[in-house]
Design a protein around this motif. Structure first.
Motif, PDB file in Angstrom:
ATOM      1  N   SER A   1       0.933  -1.197  -0.113  1.00 19.43           N
ATOM      2  CA  SER A   1       0.092   0.132   0.002  1.00 19.43           C
ATOM      3  C   SER A   1       1.017   1.193   0.245  1.00 19.43           C
ATOM      4  N   TYR A   2       0.586   2.394  -0.684  1.00 19.53           N
ATOM      5  CA  TYR A   2       1.223   3.428  -0.978  1.00 19.53           C
ATOM      6  C   TYR A   2       0.096   4.417  -0.514  1.00 19.53           C
ATOM      7  N   VAL A   3       0.278   5.039   0.728  1.00 19.22           N
ATOM      8  CA  VAL A   3      -0.548   5.824   1.352  1.00 19.22           C
ATOM      9  C   VAL A   3      -0.025   7.463   1.143  1.00 19.22           C
TER      10      VAL A   3
ATOM     11  N   TYR B   1      -2.009  10.419   5.795  1.00 14.57           N
ATOM     12  CA  TYR B   1      -0.631  10.314   6.314  1.00 14.57           C
ATOM     13  C   TYR B   1       0.078   9.718   5.169  1.00 14.57           C
ATOM     14  N   GLN B   2       1.548   9.840   5.549  1.00 17.80           N
ATOM     15  CA  GLN B   2       2.422   9.421   4.493  1.00 17.80           C
ATOM     16  C   GLN B   2       3.148   8.238   4.991  1.00 17.80           C
ATOM     17  N   MET B   3       3.008   7.030   3.932  1.00 15.41           N
ATOM     18  CA  MET B   3       3.448   5.878   4.280  1.00 15.41           C
ATOM     19  C   MET B   3       3.282   4.676   3.168  1.00 15.41           C
TER      20      MET B   3
ATOM     21  N   GLY C   1       8.241   6.090   5.753  1.00 15.68           N
ATOM     22  CA  GLY C   1       7.369   7.068   5.495  1.00 15.68           C
ATOM     23  C   GLY C   1       7.633   8.300   4.869  1.00 15.68           C
ATOM     24  N   ASN C   2       8.278   7.932   3.606  1.00 17.93           N
ATOM     25  CA  ASN C   2       8.814   8.912   2.574  1.00 17.93           C
ATOM     26  C   ASN C   2       8.194   8.264   1.209  1.00 17.93           C
ATOM     27  N   PRO C   3       7.201   8.398   0.872  1.00 17.56           N
ATOM     28  CA  PRO C   3       6.566   7.712  -0.276  1.00 17.56           C
ATOM     29  C   PRO C   3       7.220   8.498  -1.636  1.00 17.56           C
ATOM     30  N   GLN C   4       7.486   9.395  -1.404  1.00 19.10           N
ATOM     31  CA  GLN C   4       8.219  10.336  -2.810  1.00 19.10           C
ATOM     32  C   GLN C   4       9.394   9.628  -3.102  1.00 19.10           C
TER      33      GLN C   4
END
Length: 372
Positions: free
Chosen positions: A323-325, A329-331, A342-345
């Motif tokens: 999962s890319y959220v 929130y960023q996860m 915690g850094n999807p980018q």
């Protein structure tokens, strides 16, 4: 803070590297390098360009791997000398340098250890990856394009050559599907843990009301076919259609019917290629990918039969694997290994090595558990 037992840490590193050397077998690597060097020196090497590229690529890879193992062994053997000098002279800075070297070696050896876990039948092959947009409309198509960029950036970071074989653009944005090759040894074994359903949660940039949208994309990873695999496909088993290649928005890329779609009638498998300018090149690429898929299908059928005979029919892999959220929130979280960041980018920019490593280790644990 307790003082570190550097002697014990050095012994542990040496033992771990010895285990890796037992798997990689440096002496056999040297023999294989000598053999490949002889092939590479042949005057008629480039008469067969594809074969020449395979020889030079494998030679370069093995030389780099052998150099890495040899240098690691030398660095470990140098450590006791550094420790002795630091202790004799009471040099705190020298001992701090030893500890930094141990930490660096531990990371490098851990990365190399992953290579020893890739022992599957096709793990050392190059990979063919296909990404397909799933549920979620235009967001899913955009997500598919984000995943394509993620994997291409990952390959670029490692210096791996890639070739996009086919792209099918969605009407508004993104991709319906894309297929590309990763031309590196062990690409299949490494990337095969990415196979499955990926999920994206975010505020949709395509929703004028700014609502949260969940979208899905499927990733398929297959090993690239080799001439020794002997996957024969009778002409009567396939239907070949040709059509005009197109780009985003349906704009024509060329004015000839160069794109090729091959349908394997017995299985229903469909492969299309349009990124080459020649119909002959697209047909050859499509046949190669079709053969690769049939090879993997045959392997999966054999494994299914073995599981059925053993009375074990449970699947090892769930459909939704990551999962890319991005909101609320960023996860990014892998649902099999529980690894998360915690850094999807950064992940979408190709920083997925930790996910790959966790997936490979998880798969090995699953295989060992099934074997017991």
């Amino acid at each position: 803070m307790a003082a570190r037992d550097v002697d014990a840490e050095i012994a542990e590193l040496s033992q771990t590297l010895a285990s890796i050397e037992n798997v990689l077998e440096p002496e056999k690597m040297r023999e294989r390098i000598t053999d490949l060097e002889a092939h590479a020196a042949a005057p008629d090497l480039w008469d067969d360009v594809e074969q020449a590229q395979q020889v030079t690529s494998q030679l370069s890879y093995l030389q780099a791997e052998l150099r890495k193992v040899t240098e690691l062994r030398q660095r470990i053997e140098d450590l006791p000398v550094m420790v002795e000098l630091g202790r004799d002279e009471g040099d705190a800075d020298a001992m701090a340098e030893v500890e930094r070297e141990i930490d660096d070696l531990r990371k490098v050896i851990s990365d190399l250890e992953i290579r020893t876990l890739l022992s599957g039948e096709y793990d050392e092959r190059e990979a063919v990856v296909t990404i397909r947009a799933g549920a979620g409309g235009v967001d899913a198509a955009d997500f598919a394009e984000m995943l394509l960029r993620m994997y291409l950036r990952w390959a670029e970071r490692h210096g791996y050559k890639t070739e996009v074989l086919d792209t099918s653009y969605a009407e508004e944005a993104g991709l319906k599907s894309a297929t590309f090759e990763v031309k590196a040894p062990f690409a299949y074994g490494t990337l095969s843990v990415e196979a499955g359903t990926h999920r994206l949660v975010r505020i949709s940039p395509f929703d004028n009301q700014g609502r949260r949208q969940t979208s899905f994309a499927a990733v398929e990873v297959i090993p690239l076919i080799e001439t020794t695999d002997h996957i024969d496909i009778p002409e009567t088993d396939i239907r070949i259609d040709v059509f005009r290649s197109s780009g985003p928005g349906g704009q024509s890329v060329n004015t000839t019917d160069s794109a090729v779609r091959i349908t394997h009638l017995p299985t229903g498998l469909v492969v299309s290629m349009q990124n080459e300018k020649s119909q002959i090149q697209n047909r050859a690429a499509a046949m190669r990918v079709l053969q690769s898929r049939l090879l993997l299908l045959r392997r999966e059928e054999e494994q299914a039969q073995k599981k059925e005979l053993a009375g074990d029919v449970k699947a090892s892999w769930g459909d939704q694997m990551r999962s890319y959220v991005l909101h609320p929130y960023q996860m990014v979280k892998d649902l099999r290994t529980e690894h998360e960041v915690g850094n999807p980018q950064a992940v979408f920019d190709g920083q997925i090595d930790d996910f790959l490593e966790a997936g490979i280790r998880w798969r090995k644990q699953q295989e060992q558990a099934e074997a017991q």
